[in-house]
Design a protein around this motif. Structure first.
Motif, mmCIF file in Angstrom:
data_model
loop_
_atom_site.group_PDB
_atom_site.id
_atom_site.type_symbol
_atom_site.label_atom_id
_atom_site.label_comp_id
_atom_site.label_asym_id
_atom_site.label_seq_id
_atom_site.Cartn_x
_atom_site.Cartn_y
_atom_site.Cartn_z
ATOM 1 N N SER A 255 0.829 -1.520 -0.421
ATOM 2 C CA SER A 255 0.141 -0.352 -0.209
ATOM 3 C C SER A 255 0.243 1.608 0.309
ATOM 4 C CB SER A 255 -1.210 -0.349 1.209
ATOM 5 O OG SER A 255 -0.170 -0.004 2.491
ATOM 6 N N HIS A 256 2.176 0.983 0.102
ATOM 7 C CA HIS A 256 2.880 2.446 0.378
ATOM 8 C C HIS A 256 3.165 3.692 -1.075
ATOM 9 C CE1 HIS A 256 5.900 0.526 -2.863
ATOM 10 N NE2 HIS A 256 6.384 1.382 -2.875
ATOM 11 N N ASP A 257 2.306 2.913 -2.153
ATOM 12 C CA ASP A 257 2.796 3.438 -3.501
ATOM 13 C C ASP A 257 1.265 4.314 -3.636
ATOM 14 O OD1 ASP A 257 5.120 4.814 -3.985
ATOM 15 O OD2 ASP A 257 5.252 2.710 -5.697
ATOM 16 N N LEU A 258 0.214 4.154 -3.213
ATOM 17 C CA LEU A 258 -1.313 4.129 -3.542
ATOM 18 C C LEU A 258 -1.458 5.096 -3.960
ATOM 19 C CD1 LEU A 258 -3.655 2.372 -0.807
ATOM 20 C CD2 LEU A 258 -2.595 1.488 -3.253
ATOM 21 N N GLY A 259 -1.018 6.191 -3.438
ATOM 22 C CA GLY A 259 -1.116 8.369 -4.312
ATOM 23 C C GLY A 259 -0.471 7.702 -5.614
ATOM 24 N N LYS A 260 0.261 6.691 -5.764
ATOM 25 C CA LYS A 260 0.511 6.866 -7.506
ATOM 26 C C LYS A 260 -0.433 6.650 -8.301
ATOM 27 C CE LYS A 260 5.475 5.894 -7.398
ATOM 28 N NZ LYS A 260 6.649 4.676 -7.430
ATOM 29 N N ALA A 261 -1.823 6.552 -7.741
ATOM 30 C CA ALA A 261 -2.577 6.136 -8.684
ATOM 31 C C ALA A 261 -3.150 7.462 -9.379
ATOM 32 C CB ALA A 261 -4.155 5.253 -8.428
ATOM 33 N N LEU A 262 -2.789 8.797 -8.106
ATOM 34 C CA LEU A 262 -3.978 9.943 -8.237
ATOM 35 C C LEU A 262 -3.207 10.958 -8.649
ATOM 36 C CD1 LEU A 262 -5.290 9.617 -4.344
ATOM 37 C CD2 LEU A 262 -6.416 9.616 -6.449
ATOM 38 N N THR A 263 -1.648 10.654 -8.493
ATOM 39 C CA THR A 263 -0.393 11.572 -9.318
ATOM 40 C C THR A 263 0.154 11.439 -10.520
ATOM 41 O OG1 THR A 263 1.113 10.966 -8.018
ATOM 42 C CG2 THR A 263 -0.033 12.674 -6.850
ATOM 43 N N PRO A 264 -0.712 11.007 -11.867
ATOM 44 C CA PRO A 264 -0.184 10.364 -12.837
ATOM 45 C C PRO A 264 1.111 10.758 -13.367
ATOM 46 C CG PRO A 264 -2.479 10.706 -13.504
ATOM 47 C CD PRO A 264 -1.503 11.953 -12.238
ATOM 48 N N GLU A 265 2.223 9.970 -13.332
ATOM 49 C CA GLU A 265 3.502 10.659 -14.133
ATOM 50 C C GLU A 265 2.897 11.716 -15.017
ATOM 51 O OE1 GLU A 265 7.917 9.782 -15.519
ATOM 52 O OE2 GLU A 265 6.713 10.131 -13.389
ATOM 53 N N ASP A 266 2.329 11.506 -16.219
ATOM 54 C CA ASP A 266 1.831 12.951 -17.349
ATOM 55 C C ASP A 266 1.293 14.120 -16.840
ATOM 56 O OD1 ASP A 266 -0.384 10.531 -16.414
ATOM 57 O OD2 ASP A 266 -0.502 10.696 -19.047
ATOM 58 N N GLY A 273 4.297 14.054 -4.222
ATOM 59 C CA GLY A 273 3.461 14.318 -3.594
ATOM 60 C C GLY A 273 2.524 13.210 -3.423
ATOM 61 N N HIS A 274 3.316 11.778 -4.564
ATOM 62 C CA HIS A 274 2.406 11.068 -4.462
ATOM 63 C C HIS A 274 2.191 9.796 -2.337
ATOM 64 C CE1 HIS A 274 6.260 8.389 -4.905
ATOM 65 N NE2 HIS A 274 5.020 7.663 -3.982
ATOM 66 N N GLU A 275 3.451 10.339 -1.995
ATOM 67 C CA GLU A 275 3.620 10.175 -0.538
ATOM 68 C C GLU A 275 3.055 10.444 0.608
ATOM 69 O OE1 GLU A 275 5.276 11.908 -1.810
ATOM 70 O OE2 GLU A 275 6.508 13.585 -0.674
ATOM 71 N N HIS A 276 2.293 11.718 0.411
ATOM 72 C CA HIS A 276 0.756 12.215 0.999
ATOM 73 C C HIS A 276 -0.354 12.205 0.040
ATOM 74 C CE1 HIS A 276 3.921 13.906 3.423
ATOM 75 N NE2 HIS A 276 3.992 14.412 2.064
ATOM 76 N N ILE A 301 2.700 4.831 7.819
ATOM 77 C CA ILE A 301 5.227 5.185 7.412
ATOM 78 C C ILE A 301 4.914 4.995 6.574
ATOM 79 C CG2 ILE A 301 6.458 5.436 9.071
ATOM 80 C CD1 ILE A 301 4.680 4.981 11.447
ATOM 81 N N ALA A 302 4.746 4.040 5.990
ATOM 82 C CA ALA A 302 6.030 3.441 4.898
ATOM 83 C C ALA A 302 5.364 4.595 3.782
ATOM 84 C CB ALA A 302 6.050 2.506 4.617
ATOM 85 N N CYS A 303 4.095 5.003 3.607
ATOM 86 C CA CYS A 303 3.305 5.985 2.519
ATOM 87 C C CYS A 303 4.162 6.571 2.619
ATOM 88 C CB CYS A 303 1.664 5.927 2.973
ATOM 89 S SG CYS A 303 0.992 6.600 1.427
ATOM 90 N N ARG A 304 3.917 7.728 3.987
ATOM 91 C CA ARG A 304 4.137 8.831 3.390
ATOM 92 C C ARG A 304 5.570 9.175 3.432
ATOM 93 N NH1 ARG A 304 2.561 10.117 9.492
ATOM 94 N NH2 ARG A 304 4.494 9.536 10.187
ATOM 95 N N GLU A 305 6.776 8.248 4.407
ATOM 96 C CA GLU A 305 8.077 8.393 4.511
ATOM 97 C C GLU A 305 9.104 7.741 3.890
ATOM 98 O OE1 GLU A 305 8.797 10.284 6.718
ATOM 99 O OE2 GLU A 305 7.603 10.750 8.030
ATOM 100 N N HIS A 306 8.891 6.714 2.618
ATOM 101 C CA HIS A 306 9.058 6.421 1.942
ATOM 102 C C HIS A 306 10.641 6.702 1.106
ATOM 103 C CE1 HIS A 306 5.761 6.562 -0.897
ATOM 104 N NE2 HIS A 306 7.177 6.272 -1.340
ATOM 105 N N LEU A 307 9.873 7.869 0.690
ATOM 106 C CA LEU A 307 11.314 9.010 0.073
ATOM 107 C C LEU A 307 12.029 9.513 1.018
ATOM 108 C CD1 LEU A 307 8.386 10.525 -2.653
ATOM 109 C CD2 LEU A 307 9.720 8.707 -2.728
#
Ligand code: CTP
Length: 408
Positions: A255-266, A273-276, A301-307
């Protein structure tokens, strides 16, 4: 009276694996005979007895009736007129529908032994669809036996798709879904769980936040062919290797990267900001599945802090100290160690980077150790109190971190 070993224990024996819980079926027995032998009755409705010494379950000559939404998906009835074969017929997969008597002789009307040999996960009969949890069980067995080369039989996959299309998956109680997820994450190959669920369409129903990651591109330098969903599969498998059987680490990896669906690469380069952004879908997932505190906490914690952990060597001394504090490392170093494992899995779980070194994990724990070696008592000796004491302690720890850091 004949006693048969049934279910998972027979399957695991035939696969050459260490069997887990052993369940037995007693054919031709009576409750009185069981009691006379010292067995202890359990459950009010079912004729199940516990062995006086081993505590293993013995179900009396029985049948299984429609599952409804029972806890284990099926229930048993005392019915001396029902044969063992009928009992086996109600089970989920042929590999789970084998009985074995005391002499090792198999009762295998659904050719489970053949399917074990051919590594096929096949449903027993139309009763398969009675319990939608079986879709998750199929995926979980695929995760557990992935290294043995199992595949789902096409006709079973077709039924799984039917169950998903019926909408019944959405009605599963969250505890049962979580139970299967946690067991899959603790297995050797969690990616097979995700892939099987995706194949039949169930991932979008039970884990829509994870399903949304498929098709979301990653940074090109990671691996052009690996989208975020596949990246997560790789990370989960790596987590299962680095922290075998640890579903707390496994769930954070998932679940640490769930934000990537909301902050697409393009739209936003590097998923800025995907960690938030990931915190909201994570919360939704955790609330829906009633995820236990321990798993939820590390995942957050992993979601927020992995970067930040990835960038550990570039962080300022004060930021390192704040990171240790935000992760509650001073009180829970074991959890910080788990965070390190999730981050290492994230880094190495990218195609081509499986052997990449990840010195951040060791550095993180080393700096925690160093900061912790600054004793509050030493700072207290200076006569400070309240916020001034806190500040002095933090300053002393930051100083210690500064001196101990490995240069970037
Ligand atoms: N929804 C379900 C749950 C269980 N079973 C049957 O009940 C047995 C015992 O279930 P369980 O203990 O949940 O699983 P195991 O197969 O023993 O697998 P594991 O080793 O992972 O516990 C299974 O083998 C299967 O025959 C089933 O048919 N349908």
């Amino acid at each position: 009276m004949e006693t048969y070993l049934v279910g998972g224990a027979v399957r695991d024996r035939l696969l050459g694996l260490t069997a887990g819980d052993r369940d037995y079926v007693v054919v031709g027995g009576t409750p009185e005979a069981m009691l006379a032998q010292g067995f202890k009755p359990v459950g009010r409705d079912f004729p199940v007895f516990l062995h006086p010494k081993t505590g293993e379950e013995y179900a009396l000559a029985r049948t299984e009736r429609k599952s409804g939404r029972g806890y284990r998906g099926f229930v048993v009835d005392a019915d001396p007129g029902v044969t063992l074969a009928e009992d086996l017929q109600r089970r989920d997969f042929t590999i789970n529908a084998i009985a074995q008597d005391d002499d090792g002789v198999l009762v295998d009307p659904w050719h489970g032994a053949r399917d074990i040999e051919q590594r096929v996960l096949r449903h027993v009969g139309p009763a398969f669809v009675e319990d939608p949890l079986r879709v998750l069980r199929a995926a979980r067995f695929m995760a557990r036996f992935a290294d043995l080369g199992f595949t789902v039989a096409p006709e079973t996959m077709a039924l799984m798709r039917e169950i998903v299309a019926s909408g019944e998956m959405a009605e599963l109680v969250p505890e049962r879904v979580w139970q299967e997820l946690v067991r899959a994450l603790a297995s050797k190959t969690p990616s097979a769980f995700l892939r099987t669920l995706r194949d039949c369409g169930a991932l979008a129903v039970v884990l829509p936040e994870v399903d949304a990651l498929y098709g979301v591109p990653q940074r090109a330098e990671y691996h052009p062919e690996v989208d975020t969903g596949i990246h997560i599969e790789l990370v989960c498998d790596m987590a299962a290797t680095l922290a075998p059987g640890d579903a707390v680490v496994g769930f954070a990896a998932l679940s640490h990267d769930l934000g990537k669906a909301l902050t697409p690469e393009d739209v936003l380069p590097k998923h800025l900001g995907h960690e938030h952004a990931g915190l909201a879908p994570l919360q939704a997932l955790c609330d829906r599945l009633k995820v236990p505190y321990q798993h939820r906490d590390l995942a957050k914690i992993a979601c927020r802090e992995h970067l930040n952990v990835h960038r550990l060597f570039e962080l300022r001394d004060r930021t390192v100290h704040e990171l240790l504090q935000r992760c509650d490392g001073f009180r829970q170093p074991a959890r910080l160690a788990q965070l390190g494992l999730v981050c290492e899995s994230d880094k190495r779980g990218r195609t081509g980077l499986e052997d990449a070194p990840y010195p951040q994990r060791e550095e993180l724990m080393r700096l925690l150790d160093v900061a912790q070696s600054v004793r509050a008592a030493d700072v207290a000796r200076e006569g400070l109190e309240g916020p001034a004491f806190g500040e002095a302690l933090a300053k002393a720890r930051i100083q210690a971190i500064h001196q101990a850091r490995t240069p970037a």
